[in-house]
Write an enzyme that holds these catalytic residues in place. Structure first.
Site, PDB file in Angstrom:
ATOM      1  N   CYS A   2       0.860  -1.050  -0.016  1.00 28.71           N
ATOM      2  CA  CYS A   2      -0.007   0.094  -0.008  1.00 28.71           C
ATOM      3  C   CYS A   2       0.751   1.008  -0.081  1.00 28.71           C
ATOM      4  O   CYS A   2       2.018   1.221   0.468  1.00 28.71           O
ATOM      5  CB  CYS A   2      -0.788   0.333   1.224  1.00 28.71           C
ATOM      6  SG  CYS A   2      -1.765  -1.441   1.669  1.00 28.71           S
ATOM      7  N   ARG A  27       5.052   0.322  -5.993  1.00 27.09           N
ATOM      8  CA  ARG A  27       5.104  -0.417  -4.897  1.00 27.09           C
ATOM      9  C   ARG A  27       4.012  -1.747  -5.158  1.00 27.09           C
ATOM     10  O   ARG A  27       4.253  -2.598  -4.318  1.00 27.09           O
ATOM     11  CB  ARG A  27       4.478   0.391  -3.766  1.00 27.09           C
ATOM     12  CG  ARG A  27       5.451   1.555  -3.406  1.00 27.09           C
ATOM     13  CD  ARG A  27       4.747   2.346  -2.150  1.00 27.09           C
ATOM     14  NE  ARG A  27       4.433   1.749  -0.974  1.00 27.09           N
ATOM     15  CZ  ARG A  27       5.222   1.711   0.128  1.00 27.09           C
ATOM     16  NH1 ARG A  27       6.399   2.477   0.073  1.00 27.09           N
ATOM     17  NH2 ARG A  27       4.851   1.104   1.367  1.00 27.09           N
ATOM     18  N   TRP A  74      -2.870  -2.741  -1.400  1.00 24.66           N
ATOM     19  CA  TRP A  74      -2.682  -4.164  -1.715  1.00 24.66           C
ATOM     20  C   TRP A  74      -3.224  -5.093  -0.836  1.00 24.66           C
ATOM     21  O   TRP A  74      -2.850  -4.899   0.480  1.00 24.66           O
ATOM     22  CB  TRP A  74      -1.125  -4.151  -1.606  1.00 24.66           C
ATOM     23  CG  TRP A  74      -0.489  -5.387  -2.176  1.00 24.66           C
ATOM     24  CD1 TRP A  74       0.042  -5.437  -3.388  1.00 24.66           C
ATOM     25  CD2 TRP A  74       0.101  -6.469  -1.383  1.00 24.66           C
ATOM     26  NE1 TRP A  74       0.580  -6.790  -3.511  1.00 24.66           N
ATOM     27  CE2 TRP A  74       0.512  -7.263  -2.435  1.00 24.66           C
ATOM     28  CE3 TRP A  74      -0.024  -7.102  -0.104  1.00 24.66           C
ATOM     29  CZ2 TRP A  74       1.263  -8.841  -1.918  1.00 24.66           C
ATOM     30  CZ3 TRP A  74       0.429  -8.245   0.262  1.00 24.66           C
ATOM     31  CH2 TRP A  74       0.909  -9.021  -0.838  1.00 24.66           C
ATOM     32  N   ASN A 100      -1.781   2.125   5.939  1.00 25.06           N
ATOM     33  CA  ASN A 100      -0.856   1.094   5.448  1.00 25.06           C
ATOM     34  C   ASN A 100      -0.384   0.361   6.687  1.00 25.06           C
ATOM     35  O   ASN A 100      -0.275   0.958   7.723  1.00 25.06           O
ATOM     36  CB  ASN A 100       0.536   1.641   5.009  1.00 25.06           C
ATOM     37  CG  ASN A 100       0.409   2.316   3.699  1.00 25.06           C
ATOM     38  OD1 ASN A 100      -0.837   2.124   3.077  1.00 25.06           O
ATOM     39  ND2 ASN A 100       1.596   2.764   3.050  1.00 25.06           N
ATOM     40  N   GLY A 101      -0.546  -0.967   6.593  1.00 26.33           N
ATOM     41  CA  GLY A 101      -0.052  -1.885   7.576  1.00 26.33           C
ATOM     42  C   GLY A 101      -1.047  -2.862   7.976  1.00 26.33           C
ATOM     43  O   GLY A 101      -1.993  -2.964   7.024  1.00 26.33           O
ATOM     44  N   GLU A 487      20.106 -15.658  -7.307  1.00 27.40           N
ATOM     45  CA  GLU A 487      19.411 -14.177  -7.556  1.00 27.40           C
ATOM     46  C   GLU A 487      18.861 -14.260  -8.975  1.00 27.40           C
ATOM     47  O   GLU A 487      17.584 -13.707  -9.076  1.00 27.40           O
ATOM     48  CB  GLU A 487      20.571 -13.282  -7.097  1.00 27.40           C
ATOM     49  CG  GLU A 487      20.280 -11.768  -7.660  1.00 27.40           C
ATOM     50  CD  GLU A 487      19.209 -11.283  -7.226  1.00 27.40           C
ATOM     51  OE1 GLU A 487      18.407 -11.991  -6.203  1.00 27.40           O
ATOM     52  OE2 GLU A 487      18.492 -10.230  -7.779  1.00 27.40           O
ATOM     53  N   LYS A 491      14.953 -13.408 -10.011  1.00 29.11           N
ATOM     54  CA  LYS A 491      14.783 -12.437 -10.983  1.00 29.11           C
ATOM     55  C   LYS A 491      13.549 -13.154 -12.110  1.00 29.11           C
ATOM     56  O   LYS A 491      12.774 -12.338 -12.448  1.00 29.11           O
ATOM     57  CB  LYS A 491      15.878 -11.760 -11.727  1.00 29.11           C
ATOM     58  CG  LYS A 491      16.281 -10.542 -11.866  1.00 29.11           C
ATOM     59  CD  LYS A 491      16.447  -9.458 -10.776  1.00 29.11           C
ATOM     60  CE  LYS A 491      15.618  -9.759  -9.436  1.00 29.11           C
ATOM     61  NZ  LYS A 491      16.241  -9.277  -8.041  1.00 29.11           N
ATOM     62  N   GLU A 494      10.290 -13.753 -10.791  1.00 25.65           N
ATOM     63  CA  GLU A 494       9.511 -12.493 -10.598  1.00 25.65           C
ATOM     64  C   GLU A 494       8.832 -11.896 -11.739  1.00 25.65           C
ATOM     65  O   GLU A 494       7.867 -11.359 -11.468  1.00 25.65           O
ATOM     66  CB  GLU A 494      10.411 -11.285  -9.850  1.00 25.65           C
ATOM     67  CG  GLU A 494      10.801 -11.659  -8.424  1.00 25.65           C
ATOM     68  CD  GLU A 494      11.751 -10.597  -7.673  1.00 25.65           C
ATOM     69  OE1 GLU A 494      12.655 -10.366  -8.237  1.00 25.65           O
ATOM     70  OE2 GLU A 494      10.968  -9.829  -6.999  1.00 25.65           O
ATOM     71  N   HIS A 510      22.652 -35.232  -6.748  1.00 25.20           N
ATOM     72  CA  HIS A 510      21.794 -35.846  -5.673  1.00 25.20           C
ATOM     73  C   HIS A 510      20.241 -35.507  -5.679  1.00 25.20           C
ATOM     74  O   HIS A 510      19.605 -35.605  -4.648  1.00 25.20           O
ATOM     75  CB  HIS A 510      22.355 -34.961  -4.353  1.00 25.20           C
ATOM     76  CG  HIS A 510      23.918 -35.305  -4.162  1.00 25.20           C
ATOM     77  ND1 HIS A 510      24.421 -36.449  -3.666  1.00 25.20           N
ATOM     78  CD2 HIS A 510      24.871 -34.511  -4.646  1.00 25.20           C
ATOM     79  CE1 HIS A 510      25.601 -36.257  -3.596  1.00 25.20           C
ATOM     80  NE2 HIS A 510      26.098 -35.126  -4.157  1.00 25.20           N
ATOM     81  N   LYS A 607       6.949  -3.615  -4.045  1.00 27.14           N
ATOM     82  CA  LYS A 607       8.312  -3.182  -3.839  1.00 27.14           C
ATOM     83  C   LYS A 607       8.838  -3.339  -2.703  1.00 27.14           C
ATOM     84  O   LYS A 607      10.046  -3.681  -2.417  1.00 27.14           O
ATOM     85  CB  LYS A 607       8.423  -1.498  -4.508  1.00 27.14           C
ATOM     86  CG  LYS A 607       9.911  -1.140  -4.395  1.00 27.14           C
ATOM     87  CD  LYS A 607      10.871  -1.988  -5.220  1.00 27.14           C
ATOM     88  CE  LYS A 607      12.188  -1.508  -5.300  1.00 27.14           C
ATOM     89  NZ  LYS A 607      13.304  -2.367  -5.883  1.00 27.14           N
TER      90      LYS A 607
HETATM   91  O1  M6R Z   1      13.571  -3.694   0.574  1.00 35.04           O
HETATM   92  P1  M6R Z   1      14.242  -4.954   0.949  1.00 35.04           P
HETATM   93  O2  M6R Z   1      15.482  -5.086   0.399  1.00 35.04           O
HETATM   94  O3  M6R Z   1      14.396  -5.398   2.273  1.00 35.04           O
HETATM   95  O4  M6R Z   1      13.406  -5.895   0.151  1.00 35.04           O
HETATM   96  C1  M6R Z   1      13.620  -7.377   0.390  1.00 35.04           C
HETATM   97  C2  M6R Z   1      12.731  -8.331  -0.733  1.00 35.04           C
HETATM   98  O5  M6R Z   1      11.448  -7.886  -0.546  1.00 35.04           O
HETATM   99  C3  M6R Z   1      13.357  -7.642  -2.038  1.00 35.04           C
HETATM  100  O6  M6R Z   1      14.643  -8.106  -2.459  1.00 35.04           O
HETATM  101  C4  M6R Z   1      12.736  -8.808  -3.251  1.00 35.04           C
HETATM  102  O7  M6R Z   1      13.030  -9.976  -3.329  1.00 35.04           O
HETATM  103  C5  M6R Z   1      12.836  -8.101  -4.714  1.00 35.04           C
HETATM  104  N1  M6R Z   1      11.300  -8.055  -5.294  1.00 35.04           N
HETATM  105  C6  M6R Z   1      13.676  -8.792  -5.529  1.00 35.04           C
HETATM  106  O8  M6R Z   1      13.681  -8.372  -6.875  1.00 35.04           O
END
Ligand code: M6R
Length: 612
Positions: A2, A27, A74, A100-101, A487, A491, A494, A510, A607
Site C-alpha cells: 500500500c 509499490r 495491496w 498502510n499496515g 539471484e 529475478k 519475479e 543428488h 516493492k
Molecule cells: O527492501 P528490501 O531489500 O528489504 O526487500 C527485500 C525483498 O523483498 C526484495 O529484495 C525482493 O526479493 C525483490 N522484489 C527482489 O527483486
C-alpha cells in the site's frame, strides 16, 4: 504494498494526490482512492484497479478541496474491491482514513465497536480506525484538541502496524497523521505540506522532509506542523534535505524502470564506493569506527535480509569468512525472527534492506538488539525504519530503485558489504595486505567493467527470444557463482513467471538431475577459476541429457560446447557476482518483454513488503 499520499495547502488537492499515487504505482497495488474536504463535507472516491481509473470516476474533476488523503491498496484483509479500497469512513462520514499496515487485533476491536452500535461495510481491518476515532471523539466533548486526542486514543488501541492519515469533517483545516512500524514522511512546502509513505511520490514538490518515528503523531495545517510522541508529549524534529534528483525517479527515455536501473549500475556502484575507497588508501568507515578490540569481541556475524538483499549477503559470506575468520550465518529474516537464534553481546548482526521498510527484517533487527547484539543496517533509503533502529547505518547510495525487481540495489549491497569486509580485515589485521589490495583495486575498476558488460546485450536478447516460452529454466554454479544463480533465478521468476530453480552444481547428482530432459534450458555461471573445471563437468552432464545451455563466464572454456556464451570481464572471484548478475538481469528483462508482461510491476509483488 500500500502507498499513502496527503496534501494540505492552497492548491486543488486531487491532481497532486493522483500524481503522487501514480508515482507510488511501483509499490504494487490493486485499488486506489482519494478523499478531499469539499465545502464542509468529506468526499470519498475509490475503486479497484489502476490509479488512472480514478480519472474516470464521476465527479472527480469537480473536487475543489485543498486538503486530501490518498491511497493505493495491496489487499490483505478482504479481496480487491471498491468497498475494501481506501479511504474508509466512519458510520457518520465524519472521519476519513487511509492506512498502510495490518491491525492484528481488528476482530476484537470490530466486536467492541459493533457492541457499541457501529456497523461495517468492508472486510478490512482499516475500517475500524475511523470508527474508533469517532467513538473517542464523541466522548471528548468539550475537551481541547479533540481530533488529535481521539486519533491518539484510537492508536493506543491498535496492535500491529500502521501509517495513517486522517481527515475530520468538523476540523476542515487539519490533517492528523501517525505511524508505527510502517513508513511515513512529511514534505514541507511554502504554505503547504505533503505526506507520503515514500519520498519519491512527493519529491517533485519538495526536498525538505520530516521523518516520523514509531509511535509519533503529527498535526498539520497549511503553515504548521506539530509533532507528538506516543504519549502525546510535543516533540521537535529535524528537517532533512533529501537531495535525490527528481529525474532519478523518472524513466529518462528508457522503456522501463528496470532497464534504466540495470543501465545505471556503473553510476550506482561509483556512488556506493564514494569516498569509502580511494586508490592506495585504507577503506574508510569512520561512521562505524570499530576498533580491533571491538571486532575481536565478535564470535559470529549474522547477515539477515529477505529476497535479493539476502542473496547479496550470501554473495559476500565467503569473503567475510575468508578475510575475517569469523563464522558468518546468512539468514532469511522471516525465519530468523521465529527461530530463537543464538545471539548475544558477542554477535554482530548486519541487516540488509533496499527499502529499509521490510517488516520481517525490522522485526529481526529488533529481536537481536533485545538480545544484546551489535546491529548494523545497510539500506538505500535515507531515514528508513531500519536505519532508525540499528546501532549503525550505512547507506548504499544507489539512488531510488523503482522497479519491483531489484537490480542496482543488489550490486550496491554486495559492493558495500565487500567494502565493510575489507574494513574489518584492515582494522583487525586479519588478512594479507596483498589479498585486500587486489580486491580494492578490482572494486575501483568495477564501473568501467560494468559499462563493458552493458555495451552489447544482443546475444542475451537473442537467447531470451529463443527460450521465452519455456516452462522451466535452471541455473547452476558453485561458490559465489551459485549465489548468483539464486539471484538470477529469483529475478526470472519475479518478472517472467517462468518456473526456475538454482542449484549448486555439485548437488545436481543428488536429485535435481532427474529434472533434466531433452530441450530444457540450463544456465551456467563460471567465474571462479578454482571451481570452473568442476562446474564444466556438471554442465557436460546436463548437455549429455539434451539441455540447451547459456553460459556466463570470464574463464577460458571450450565455447563450442554451449549454445550461447556471454563473456564478461575478469575480476577477483569474490566480487564477480557484481558483474555476472548483469547479463542475467537483462535475460529476465528481455524474457518478460518477449512475453508482453509488465516488467516494473509484476503480478502479486510489491516493492517494499511492509507486512509479514
Ligand atoms: O527492501 P528490501 O531489500 O528489504 O526487500 C527485500 C525483498 O523483498 C526484495 O529484495 C525482493 O526479493 C525483490 N522484489 C527482489 O527483486
Amino acid at each position: 504494498m500500500c502507498g499513502i499520499v496527503g496534501y494540505i495547502g492552497t492548491k486543488k488537492a486531487s491532481p497532486i494526490l493522483i500524481d503522487g499515487l501514480l508515482k507510488l504505482e511501483y509499490r504494487g497495488y490493486d485499488s486506489a482512492g482519494i478523499s478531499t474536504m469539499e465545502h464542509g463535507y468529506l468526499s470519498n472516491m475509490k475503486d479497484k484497479g489502476r490509479v488512472k481509473n480514478l480519472y474516470n470516476l464521476e465527479g472527480i474533476d469537480s473536487l475543489e478541496g485543498t486538503i486530501g488523503i490518498a491511497h493505493t491498496r495491496w489487499a490483505t484483509h478482504g479481496k480487491p474491491a471498491k468497498e475494501n479500497s481506501h479511504p474508509h469512513m466512519d458510520n457518520s462520514n465524519s472521519f476519513s482514513v487511509v492506512h498502510n499496515g495490518i491491525i492484528e487485533n481488528y476482530q476484537e476491536l470490530r466486536e467492541f465497536l459493533t457492541n457499541n452500535g457501529y456497523h461495517f461495510l468492508s472486510q478490512t481491518d482499516t475500517e475500524i480506525i475511523p470508527n474508533l476515532i469517532h467513538y473517542y471523539y464523541t466522548k471528548l466533548e468539550g475537551s481541547n484538541d479533540k481530533f488529535l486526542q481521539a486519533v491518539h486514543q484510537a492508536c493506543g488501541d491498535l496492535k500491529g502496524s500502521y501509517a495513517i492519515e486522517v481527515l475530520c469533517k468538523d476540523e476542515p483545516e487539519t490533517m492528523i497523521v501517525a505511524r508505527k512500524d510502517s513508513p511515513l514522511v512529511i514534505g514541507v512546502g511554502k504554505e503547504e505540506n505533503y505526506v507520503s509513505s515514500d519520498i519519491p511520490a512527493i519529491l517533485s514538490y519538495t526536498k525538505d522532509f520530516y521523518l516520523l518515528n514509531d509511535g509519533d503523531l503529527a498535526k498539520l495545517s497549511n503553515t504548521d506542523i506539530s509533532f507528538y510522541d506516543s504519549s502525546l508529549t510535543p516533540i521537535t524534529k529535524e528537517l532533512k534535505n533529501i537531495d535525490w534528483d527528481v529525474s532519478a525517479c523518472e524513466k529518462d527515455g528508457y522503456e522501463d524502470f528496470m532497464l534504466k536501473e540495470i543501465y545505471e549500475q556503473p553510476k550506482s556502484i561509483r556512488e556506493t564506493i564514494g569516498s569509502r575507497l580511494k586508490k592506495n588508501e585504507k577503506v574508510n568507515f569512520e561512521d562505524i569506527g570499530f576498533t580491533k578490540e571491538t571486532l575481536s569481541k565478535f564470535n559470529k556475524i549474522y547477515l539477515v535480509a529477505c529476497g535479493t538483499a539476502m542473496h547479496a549477503g550470501l554473495a559476500v559470506k565467503p569473503l567475510l569468512e575468508r578475510l575475517c575468520h569469523i563464522p558468518v550465518i546468512v539468514d532469511i529474516a522471516s525465519e530468523f525472527r521465529y527461530r530463537e537464534p543464538l545471539i548475544d553481546a558477542n554477535t554482530l548482526c548486519i541487516y540488509i534492506s533496499q527499502s529499509g521498510e521490510t517488516a520481517d527484517t525490522i522485526a529481526a533487527l529488533k529481536l537481536s538488539k533485545k538480545q544484546g547484539a551489535t546491529t548494523i543496517a545497510i539500506s538505500n533509503v535515507i531515514g528508513s525504519s531500519i536505519t532508525r533502529e540499528a546501532d549503525f547505518t550505512i547507506y548504499t547510495h544507489a539512488g531510488p530503485e523503482i522497479a519491483v525487481a531489484s537490480t542496482k540495489a543488489y550490486t550496491s549491497q554486495i559492493t558495500l558489504l565487500t567494502l565493510l569486509t575489507l574494513y574489518f580485515a584492515e582494522v583487525s589485521e586479519s588478512a594479507p595486505t596483498d589479498v585486500i589490495s587486489d580486491i580494492k583495486d578490482e572494486l575501483l575498476l568495477l564501473p568501467e567493467k560494468i559499462t563493458e558488460v552493458l555495451k552489447d546485450d544482443s546475444k542475451i536478447k537473442e537467447f531470451a527470444h529463443k527460450v521465452y516460452e519455456e516452462k522451466d529454466i535452471f541455473f547452476l554454479g558453485r561458490g559465489t557463482d551459485y549465489t548468483v544463480s539464486m539471484e538470477a533465478s529469483l529475478k526470472l521468476k519475479e518478472i517472467s513467471y517462468i518456473h526456475s530453480e538454482a542449484y549448486a552444481a555439485g548437488e545436481l547428482k543428488h536429485g535435481p538431475i532427474a529434472l533434466i530432459e531433452n530441450g530444457i534450458t540450463v544456465i551456467g555461471i563460471l567465474t571462479d577459476p578454482t571451481l570452473v573445471e568442476k562446474s564444466v563437468s556438471n554442465l557436460q552432464e546436463v548437455i549429455t541429457r539434451g539441455a540447451k545451455t547459456l553460459i556466463v563466464t570470464n574463464q577460458e572454456i571450450n565455447q563450442t560446447n554451449y549454445d550461447e556464451v556471454i563473456t564478461i570481464p575478469n575480476t577477483n572471484p569474490f566480487i564477480s557476482p557484481i558483474l555476472s548478475i548483469i547479463p542475467l538481469q537483462l535475460f529476465s528483462y528481455y524474457i518478460s518483454k518477449e512475453k508482453g508482461l509488465d516488467v516494473d510491476k509484476p503480478r502479486n509483488l510489491a516493492k517494499s513488503v511492509t507486512v509479514e
